[in-house]
Scaffold this active site. Structure first.
Site, PDB file in Angstrom:
ATOM      1  N   SER A 197     -22.857 -24.511   1.561  1.00  0.00           N
ATOM      2  CA  SER A 197     -22.813 -23.301   2.374  1.00  0.00           C
ATOM      3  C   SER A 197     -22.177 -22.173   1.568  1.00  0.00           C
ATOM      4  O   SER A 197     -21.255 -22.390   0.769  1.00  0.00           O
ATOM      5  CB  SER A 197     -22.002 -23.564   3.642  1.00  0.00           C
ATOM      6  OG  SER A 197     -21.738 -22.355   4.322  1.00  0.00           O
ATOM      7  N   LYS A 224     -19.191 -27.851   3.360  1.00  0.00           N
ATOM      8  CA  LYS A 224     -20.495 -28.276   3.876  1.00  0.00           C
ATOM      9  C   LYS A 224     -21.463 -28.595   2.746  1.00  0.00           C
ATOM     10  O   LYS A 224     -21.462 -27.946   1.706  1.00  0.00           O
ATOM     11  CB  LYS A 224     -21.113 -27.175   4.745  1.00  0.00           C
ATOM     12  CG  LYS A 224     -20.482 -26.998   6.101  1.00  0.00           C
ATOM     13  CD  LYS A 224     -21.277 -25.985   6.908  1.00  0.00           C
ATOM     14  CE  LYS A 224     -22.689 -26.469   7.161  1.00  0.00           C
ATOM     15  NZ  LYS A 224     -23.498 -25.473   7.880  1.00  0.00           N
ATOM     16  N   ASN A 256     -25.463 -28.969   3.017  1.00  0.00           N
ATOM     17  CA  ASN A 256     -26.600 -28.947   3.929  1.00  0.00           C
ATOM     18  C   ASN A 256     -27.748 -29.813   3.400  1.00  0.00           C
ATOM     19  O   ASN A 256     -28.143 -29.659   2.240  1.00  0.00           O
ATOM     20  CB  ASN A 256     -27.090 -27.515   4.116  1.00  0.00           C
ATOM     21  CG  ASN A 256     -26.016 -26.625   4.711  1.00  0.00           C
ATOM     22  OD1 ASN A 256     -25.282 -27.054   5.594  1.00  0.00           O
ATOM     23  ND2 ASN A 256     -25.897 -25.413   4.215  1.00  0.00           N
ATOM     24  N   ARG A 261     -75.309 -24.644  12.172  1.00  0.00           N
ATOM     25  CA  ARG A 261     -74.241 -24.023  11.370  1.00  0.00           C
ATOM     26  C   ARG A 261     -73.315 -23.291  12.314  1.00  0.00           C
ATOM     27  O   ARG A 261     -73.773 -22.488  13.130  1.00  0.00           O
ATOM     28  CB  ARG A 261     -74.817 -23.039  10.330  1.00  0.00           C
ATOM     29  CG  ARG A 261     -75.714 -23.674   9.285  1.00  0.00           C
ATOM     30  CD  ARG A 261     -74.936 -24.479   8.235  1.00  0.00           C
ATOM     31  NE  ARG A 261     -74.044 -23.654   7.460  1.00  0.00           N
ATOM     32  CZ  ARG A 261     -74.437 -22.868   6.457  1.00  0.00           C
ATOM     33  NH1 ARG A 261     -75.706 -22.798   6.127  1.00  0.00           N
ATOM     34  NH2 ARG A 261     -73.557 -22.155   5.792  1.00  0.00           N
TER      35      ARG A 261
END
Length: 478
Positions: A292, A298, A300, A331
């Site tokens: 972070s 942190k 992540n 088509r």
């Protein structure tokens, strides 16, 4: 800003390169070169003309951005590619220019080119999928009878085993690997029918040219053109969507189990002081993580984030494929074009999710001690059903259920667990005193026995899964 900025984040460099404009245009050129050679060999067009056309089917000779821009008013990338190819051939051989795209139609060109791209794309996906499966199988074989807390509706339920959980991830991925091969074999066929699917311009030579073209492109010959028979291609797309869903389930489970509050598993951490420490793990060794910007504690789980985001995009893509199926008569108007865009997106997502998880699983760490702690922290409540089944023969179903429910409500943090409360009640309750052996009662609360029982039921499943994986790995398909 191009939306590919966001789509590309969910994929891989290899898949992005395969689906970039120059690569797609080259596959269209490959069709035209193969068509010219096949028709030249069958005598439908002069052999010198076929050689002249094939020699100029090289994407580096053309302005790809200009071709992409011209495809917007043309309604298809095939039209400007054919036009520019004919113009280029005409600079060297005006006669040969008249034979470019002879007896074919734009959808023949694009569908066949897409089959070639899909074959390469599915090979990329399978390589990473088999790598992921190999890592998960290794973990399952290395951790027999490891107890884990099984959770239902996000709540503690009973004791299971790590192997049970791993095989719960492995089995659908194995089925997807097999199903992708089978659906691809049915879907990736030569498209060659001319304007309305009859190859009318080729007359008696139609079958010979079709066979020669299929051989050139190494694509199976279809029983008939599939311009508006989109079921097989959509079924292949649906299998890609199912794979993304299975990968998303794995990513979500891992994200939940790896968060610090649970900590039963963890991504491999980079070595302190290494360049990877600040932002991500080394390539191919554990889940890529990102620190972070303002909370340095942190890490992540970016790889799991990417896998989940890719998986969450897949349902809309599959829905788009299904919506594009009702195509008009011989088509379709718009449905085919929508299908191409959705299929390309599915390939991007499927490979992105598979790659992220394959790299991460290589460094996945397992903490059996923490898994046991999670079970023990439940104060034996996870054995409530086992206790009920133990009491039913003595008390009957409803009285046993009521008694166990009462005991569960008496369990409190720091107090006695369910086993101690049950033992006390067996001594106090006249209905139970002397009728339930203490050893028998305790056996219903055995954590290791519960994990071993879960594993015993899976011995054959694990052997079969390893054999299936080995058969897929030993016989490359693409």
């Amino acid at each position: 800003m191009s939306v590919l900025v966001f789509e590309g984040f969910l994929s891989t460099p290899e898949m992005l390169a395969l689906l970039e404009p120059a690569s797609v245009v080259q596959r269209l050129m490959d069709f035209e070169a193969a068509l010219a050679r096949a028709q030249g060999r069958c005598g439908v067009i002069p052999l010198p003309a076929a050689q002249a056309i094939a020699s100029l089917c090289r994407v580096e000779l053309y302005d790809v951005p200009a071709l992409i821009q011209a495809s917007v008013p043309a309604g298809s990338l095939a039209l400007p590619v054919v036009q520019k190819l004919a113009e280029t051939v005409g600079l060297f051989d005006p006669v040969a220019a008249g034979y470019v795209h002879w007896g074919s139609t734009s959808q023949d060109m694009v569908d066949s080119a897409m089959a070639l791209l899909l074959r390469r794309s599915l090979g990329l996906i399978e390589d990473d999928l088999l790598q992921l499966l190999g890592h998960l199988l290794d973990l399952a074989e290395a951790h027999p009878a490891v107890p884990v807390l099984a959770r239902t509706l996000m709540q503690p339920a009973q004791v299971s085993s790590l192997r049970h959980r791993l095989l719960n991830w492995i089995q659908p991925l194995l089925r997807s690997a097999q199903a992708l091969r089978e659906t691809a074999d049915a879907a990736l066929q030569l498209q060659y029918g001319g304007a309305v699917g009859t190859l009318g311009m080729l007359g008696d030579q139609a079958e010979a040219v079709s066979a020669a073209l299929a051989a050139e492109l190494k694509l199976p010959q279809a029983a008939m053109p599939w311009h508006t028979q989109r079921d097989r291609m959509v079924r292949l797309g649906a299998e890609l969507g199912i794979l993304c869903g299975a990968l998303g389930k794995l990513a979500r489970d891992l994200a939940w189990l790896c968060q610090p509050e649970i900590a039963e598993m963890a991504e491999r951490q980079p070595e302190p002081g290494s360049p990877a420490t600040a932002n991500a793990s080394e390539p191919g060794r554990g889940f890529k993580r990102s620190a972070s910007s303002v909370m340095p504690h942190k890490n992540n789980p970016v790889a799991l984030l990417r896998a989940l985001a890719a998986a969450e995009r897949a349902p809309q893509r599959v829905a788009g494929l299904l919506a594009s199926m009702p195509q008009e008569l011989e088509r379709g108007l718009g449905g085919w074009h929508a299908e191409l865009a959705e299929m390309s997106g599915l390939l991007l997502h499927a490979h992105g999710a598979t790659r992220a998880l394959a790299q991460g699983a290589q460094g996945l760490r397992v903490f059996p001690g923490r898994m046991r702690e999670q079970i023990e922290a439940q104060q034996e409540l996870v054995f409530a059903e086992a206790l009920t089944l133990c009491l039913i023969p003595v008390m009957g179903r409803e009285p046993a259920h009521r008694l166990v429910e009462q005991l569960c409500h008496q369990v409190a943090p720091g107090g006695d667990g369910l086993l101690a409360l049950a033992q006390s009640r067996c001594q106090e309750d006249v209905r139970l005193r002397g009728r339930i052996d203490a050893g028998t009662l305790a056996a219903h609360f055995n954590i290791d026995a519960a994990a071993a029982q879960a594993d015993r039921r899976l011995d054959a499943v694990l052997v079969a899964a390893r054999q299936h994986w080995a058969a897929l790995s030993d016989h490359p398909h693409w």
